[in-house]
Design a protein around this motif. Sequence first.
Motif, PDB file in Angstrom:
ATOM      1  N   TYR A  33      92.637  49.691  61.176  1.00 27.16           N
ATOM      2  CA  TYR A  33      91.316  49.166  60.814  1.00 27.16           C
ATOM      3  C   TYR A  33      91.264  48.875  59.315  1.00 27.16           C
ATOM      4  O   TYR A  33      92.073  49.405  58.543  1.00 27.16           O
ATOM      5  N   LEU A  89      93.926  54.854  68.136  1.00 24.41           N
ATOM      6  CA  LEU A  89      92.734  54.916  68.979  1.00 24.41           C
ATOM      7  C   LEU A  89      93.205  55.531  70.294  1.00 24.41           C
ATOM      8  O   LEU A  89      94.015  54.934  71.018  1.00 24.41           O
ATOM      9  N   TRP A 143      84.124  57.117  66.798  1.00 23.04           N
ATOM     10  CA  TRP A 143      83.456  55.892  66.361  1.00 23.04           C
ATOM     11  C   TRP A 143      81.982  56.026  66.724  1.00 23.04           C
ATOM     12  O   TRP A 143      81.629  56.789  67.626  1.00 23.04           O
ATOM     13  N   GLN A 146      79.017  52.876  71.506  1.00 20.74           N
ATOM     14  CA  GLN A 146      79.377  51.499  71.854  1.00 20.74           C
ATOM     15  C   GLN A 146      78.231  50.757  72.536  1.00 20.74           C
ATOM     16  O   GLN A 146      77.603  51.262  73.472  1.00 20.74           O
ATOM     17  N   ARG A 166      85.885  40.304  75.049  1.00 22.60           N
ATOM     18  CA  ARG A 166      86.984  40.914  74.298  1.00 22.60           C
ATOM     19  C   ARG A 166      87.143  42.389  74.694  1.00 22.60           C
ATOM     20  O   ARG A 166      86.183  43.147  74.672  1.00 22.60           O
ATOM     21  N   TYR A 168      89.395  46.010  73.958  1.00 12.65           N
ATOM     22  CA  TYR A 168      90.302  46.642  72.993  1.00 12.65           C
ATOM     23  C   TYR A 168      91.109  47.761  73.633  1.00 12.65           C
ATOM     24  O   TYR A 168      91.933  48.378  72.965  1.00 12.65           O
ATOM     25  N   ALA A 188      91.116  45.065  66.826  1.00 16.68           N
ATOM     26  CA  ALA A 188      90.114  44.840  65.781  1.00 16.68           C
ATOM     27  C   ALA A 188      90.636  43.949  64.652  1.00 16.68           C
ATOM     28  O   ALA A 188      89.900  43.103  64.132  1.00 16.68           O
ATOM     29  N   SER A 205      81.561  47.434  71.517  1.00 17.35           N
ATOM     30  CA  SER A 205      82.136  48.196  70.416  1.00 17.35           C
ATOM     31  C   SER A 205      80.994  48.836  69.635  1.00 17.35           C
ATOM     32  O   SER A 205      79.840  48.842  70.085  1.00 17.35           O
ATOM     33  N   SER A 206      81.334  49.370  68.474  1.00 20.04           N
ATOM     34  CA  SER A 206      80.324  50.012  67.621  1.00 20.04           C
ATOM     35  C   SER A 206      79.725  49.011  66.635  1.00 20.04           C
ATOM     36  O   SER A 206      80.284  47.925  66.420  1.00 20.04           O
ATOM     37  N   THR A 209      82.449  48.156  63.924  1.00 20.80           N
ATOM     38  CA  THR A 209      83.390  47.047  64.110  1.00 20.80           C
ATOM     39  C   THR A 209      82.668  45.698  64.095  1.00 20.80           C
ATOM     40  O   THR A 209      83.214  44.713  63.605  1.00 20.80           O
ATOM     41  N   PRO A 230      84.374  56.371  71.475  1.00 21.09           N
ATOM     42  CA  PRO A 230      85.830  56.567  71.478  1.00 21.09           C
ATOM     43  C   PRO A 230      86.265  57.208  70.167  1.00 21.09           C
ATOM     44  O   PRO A 230      85.528  57.164  69.183  1.00 21.09           O
TER      45      PRO A 230
HETATM   46  N1  PCA Z   1      85.776  49.889  67.144  1.00 25.28           N
HETATM   47  C1  PCA Z   1      87.120  49.675  67.587  1.00 25.28           C
HETATM   48  C2  PCA Z   1      87.341  50.650  68.684  1.00 25.28           C
HETATM   49  C3  PCA Z   1      86.030  51.266  68.956  1.00 25.28           C
HETATM   50  C4  PCA Z   1      85.125  50.765  67.908  1.00 25.28           C
HETATM   51  O1  PCA Z   1      83.974  51.103  67.718  1.00 25.28           O
HETATM   52  C5  PCA Z   1      87.312  48.280  68.108  1.00 25.28           C
HETATM   53  O2  PCA Z   1      86.336  47.624  68.462  1.00 25.28           O
HETATM   54  O3  PCA Z   1      88.451  47.857  68.218  1.00 25.28           O
END
Ligand code: PCA
Length: 329
Positions: A33, A89, A143, A146, A166, A168, A188, A205-206, A209, A230
């Motif tokens: 990341y 992850l 994280w 989500q 998408r 991950y 990511a 996702s969060s 991200t 996650p």
């Molecule tokens: N961000 C990462 C994994 C979980 C998150 O919140 C992503 O989207 O790849």
Amino acid sequence: MKRRLFSATLLSTALAFGAAAQAQTKWDLPAAYPATNFHTENLTQFANDVDKATAGKLKITIHANASLFKAPEIKRAVQGGQAQIGEILLANFANENPIYALDGVPFLATGYEDSRKLYEASKAAMDKLLAPQGMKMLYAVAWPPQGIYSKREIASVADLRGIKWRAYSPATAKIAELIGAQAVQIQAAELSQALATGVVESYMSSGSTGYDSKTYEHIKNFYDTQAWLPKNAVIVNLRAFNALDAATQAGVLKAAADAEARGWKISQEKNDEYKRLLTEKGMKIHKPSAKLMTDMQQVGGIMLADWQKAAGPDGAAIIEAYNKARAKK
Ligand code: PCA
């Protein structure tokens, strides 16, 4: 002449001792990341703490944004010793063992407190998987929860049918399958590019991200489903760790414990902060409709049942320990 010889010997002995005292070990730490992500900033602080605790004997260099290894390759790199330490992850390794998929099961643990309990309940099982592979976990941090990013406004999962989604992790690809979206695996580090080229119309996702990837430039809706949290885990190669002297090992473990406590706290604090920042950038943060929530919870129910089947008695023991911890409150 004799005197000079003597002093030369003394000098070289002193040099040799000096070199031993200052012998420096260098570790590479691949991470997936960006440098400004809160996990990566936490890693930087961890590396600084290790440096301080060991008086410079162990130097950890962080390679952010998948610059050294791509996200799914980091675990194998640490296992093979190409990197001594790395951040992964956990959910990325679900196909290796269902234990890794546990924190990716929607609606099993939806807040920080429960996520922490789920983590505690699964920690030993995780170490049992890593040890025979010559690794161990130093710490893990969740994280933020989500939610769903979507180009179109959505009232139920039916609105996501056929959409480019998408994924991950295997679990986020499975969600696509269950809701009839078209999944494409994108880590990511490649997300901004994929958004710009129109390969992605939605994903889960969060806020973290979404912010890092500038998703707000392409997608305007975020549905705050708080479906799961996650975790990233920092893992170390045991050969590399065991080669350190006892004081250095202790320094690493202390810095790791501090990083874990700090990381969970920052993640939670930043959760609201990210939503505020996304709003500032023009994104709408929606409270999901009741229908969208029940649809997603149904998806979670299917995935939990699948997980329990795959994880067998080991999995059942973890869920039991988790439920016990939750009942305590
Ligand atoms: N961000 C990462 C994994 C979980 C998150 O919140 C992503 O989207 O790849």
